[in-house]
Design an enzyme around this catalytic site. Structure first.
Site, PDB file in Angstrom:
ATOM      1  N   PRO A  89     -27.574 -67.856  32.887  1.00 17.78           N
ATOM      2  CA  PRO A  89     -26.560 -68.034  31.820  1.00 17.78           C
ATOM      3  C   PRO A  89     -25.546 -69.112  32.204  1.00 17.78           C
ATOM      4  O   PRO A  89     -25.413 -69.458  33.382  1.00 17.78           O
ATOM      5  CB  PRO A  89     -25.872 -66.664  31.744  1.00 17.78           C
ATOM      6  N   PHE A  90     -24.860 -69.579  31.188  1.00 20.13           N
ATOM      7  CA  PHE A  90     -23.827 -70.585  31.375  1.00 20.13           C
ATOM      8  C   PHE A  90     -22.579 -70.088  30.647  1.00 20.13           C
ATOM      9  O   PHE A  90     -22.630 -69.804  29.451  1.00 20.13           O
ATOM     10  CB  PHE A  90     -24.295 -71.923  30.788  1.00 20.13           C
TER      11      PHE A  90
END
Lengths: 66, 66, 66, 66, 66, 66
Positions: free
Chosen positions: F2-3
């Site tokens: 994820p970011f």
């Protein structure tokens, strides 16, 4: 050359409203900063109300509570 | 560790083209800055042509005008 | 008309390296999708290593640990 | 007033999980920086696995390889 | 609740011009979509001309060429 | 993978607070979605209060009005 990104919830925004946002945002950059509209990009992101939170809550729930 | 976000209109981009964008962008970061590809993330956003404006106009209309 | 945003840590990236990133990313969009380079925008964000985390840790600390 | 954007792959994230991400991210800003939750916005972007690359590869392919 | 992000080059934009961008973008969301201005956020990113590319070139070089 | 991008005003956030934001956001993705922390990236953008608007006004002015 400016780049404008408008994030809104996906609650039935019409094509005409999107056009109005694009025209308005581009004109704003022309008026305030004298930018060249030919290379001014406006991007509209429509976000599902389940994916948008404010004040701890999903907008989906906030709309129901109204 | 770099993060690359590519925003394009959603006009029939194939899975293979997306793969080529991912490979190319990752290789660019390796070549120019010596970054580690294992943690280089590339994200492609495909945007509806109604939601993308340039030069005051929606891309949808620009495509028709051509 | 594509928009590319490259986020990297601010660890002494030179003007020439930035130019290489801009040229390479633009060429990638031309090669893979046939995009018009004249309206292809590439934006590089340099982020302080205190402000970039991966695997729970600040990059500042990861660099020291090496 | 903070703005948090969480980008994840679109692999069956439930409405309840999204709510948990919104609550958790908002609470984090309250706890660490004393921010006002009433104007803290959290936005979740779910990205198709074809459009997410890491280590040169599409996540779609990485999932198959597992 | 909308979120607007305006990215421009950092070429001497004044505080008053930034205020005008904030007011104008907020008003646009009120006028077109009836959004609540109290939770409308506008964020301006000023980007170094070395870090902004268009048509293969850094804006720094394009400015010199003029 | 994820970011997470956290945007806050640049009002004296310490290195330790940034570390707490990185740890907390990463842990949130682990807890809620079982994500791998090793490739979870958290990016903090500190934005000048002149460049952040809410409710038509620059945060700089809102702070003075308090």
């Amino acid at each position: 050359m400016p780049f404008v990104n408008i994030k809104i919830t996906d609650e039935g925004v019409t094509k005409e409203q999107k056009q109005a946002l694009i025209k308005g945002a581009t004109q704003l950059l022309v008026d305030v900063l004298g930018k060249n509209p030919a290379t001014t990009i406006v991007l509209i992101d429509e976000v599902n109300t389940d994916n948008w939170g404010i004040g701890f809550d999903q907008v989906t729930e906030l709309r129901k509570a109204k």
